[in-house]
Design a protein around this motif. Structure first.
Motif, PDB file in Angstrom:
ATOM      1  N   LEU A 137       1.505  76.460  81.209  1.00  0.00           N
ATOM      2  CA  LEU A 137       0.162  76.537  80.662  1.00  0.00           C
ATOM      3  C   LEU A 137      -0.794  76.553  81.845  1.00  0.00           C
ATOM      4  O   LEU A 137      -0.729  75.673  82.714  1.00  0.00           O
ATOM      5  CB  LEU A 137      -0.109  75.328  79.768  1.00  0.00           C
ATOM      6  N   MET A 138      -1.666  77.545  81.912  1.00  0.00           N
ATOM      7  CA  MET A 138      -2.623  77.671  82.994  1.00  0.00           C
ATOM      8  C   MET A 138      -3.891  76.930  82.598  1.00  0.00           C
ATOM      9  O   MET A 138      -4.463  77.189  81.549  1.00  0.00           O
ATOM     10  CB  MET A 138      -2.894  79.159  83.230  1.00  0.00           C
ATOM     11  N   CYS A 139      -4.336  75.996  83.437  1.00  0.00           N
ATOM     12  CA  CYS A 139      -5.512  75.167  83.159  1.00  0.00           C
ATOM     13  C   CYS A 139      -6.474  75.253  84.346  1.00  0.00           C
ATOM     14  O   CYS A 139      -6.093  75.634  85.437  1.00  0.00           O
ATOM     15  CB  CYS A 139      -5.100  73.715  82.976  1.00  0.00           C
ATOM     16  N   ASP A 140      -7.695  74.840  84.115  1.00  0.00           N
ATOM     17  CA  ASP A 140      -8.691  74.737  85.193  1.00  0.00           C
ATOM     18  C   ASP A 140      -8.728  76.008  86.046  1.00  0.00           C
ATOM     19  O   ASP A 140      -8.706  75.952  87.266  1.00  0.00           O
ATOM     20  CB  ASP A 140      -8.410  73.513  86.070  1.00  0.00           C
ATOM     21  N   ILE A 141      -8.819  77.151  85.404  1.00  0.00           N
ATOM     22  CA  ILE A 141      -8.763  78.438  86.100  1.00  0.00           C
ATOM     23  C   ILE A 141     -10.094  78.724  86.793  1.00  0.00           C
ATOM     24  O   ILE A 141     -11.160  78.561  86.204  1.00  0.00           O
ATOM     25  CB  ILE A 141      -8.450  79.572  85.112  1.00  0.00           C
ATOM     26  N   SER A 142     -10.009  79.148  88.046  1.00  0.00           N
ATOM     27  CA  SER A 142     -11.191  79.590  88.786  1.00  0.00           C
ATOM     28  C   SER A 142     -10.865  80.926  89.450  1.00  0.00           C
ATOM     29  O   SER A 142      -9.758  81.435  89.307  1.00  0.00           O
ATOM     30  CB  SER A 142     -11.577  78.552  89.850  1.00  0.00           C
TER      31      SER A 142
END
Length: 78
Positions: A14-19
Motif C-alpha cells: 500500500l503506497m502512503c504519504d505520496i509526494s
C-alpha cells in the motif's frame, strides 16, 4: 494497493504519504532491504522505480528515481 517487485521478489504494498519525490509503503507480504531498488506496477504499461531508504518492520520509505510523469500522477490521483 499496488503490485511491486524487487529484482528477485514480488509483493503487494500500500503506497502512503505520496509526494513528488517518494512515499512510504506498507508491505503485506515479502520484505525489502535498505538500498534495494523497487518497482511499482502502475498499470500494464507504466512502472515506477524507487530506492528503499529506510525500513521499519513492514513499512519502508521509498525515494523515486525519476520525476513522476503525468500518467503516473493521474493514476496515483496526485
Amino acid at each position: 494497493m499496488l503490485q511491486c517487485r524487487t529484482p528477485v521478489q514480488r509483493a503487494q504494498a500500500l503506497m502512503c504519504d505520496i509526494s513528488e519525490t517518494g512515499c512510504r509503503i506498507e508491505l503485506f507480504d515479502g520484505y525489502v532491504s535498505k538500498g534495494s531498488t523497487i518497482f511499482f506496477e502502475i498499470d500494464h504499461r507504466n512502472e515506477l522505480a524507487g530506492q528503499i531508504v529506510w525500513v521499519r518492520g513492514s513499512e519502508a520509505g521509498v525515494k523515486f528515481m525519476h520525476k513522476l510523469s503525468a500518467v503516473v500522477r493521474a493514476a496515483l490521483e496526485l
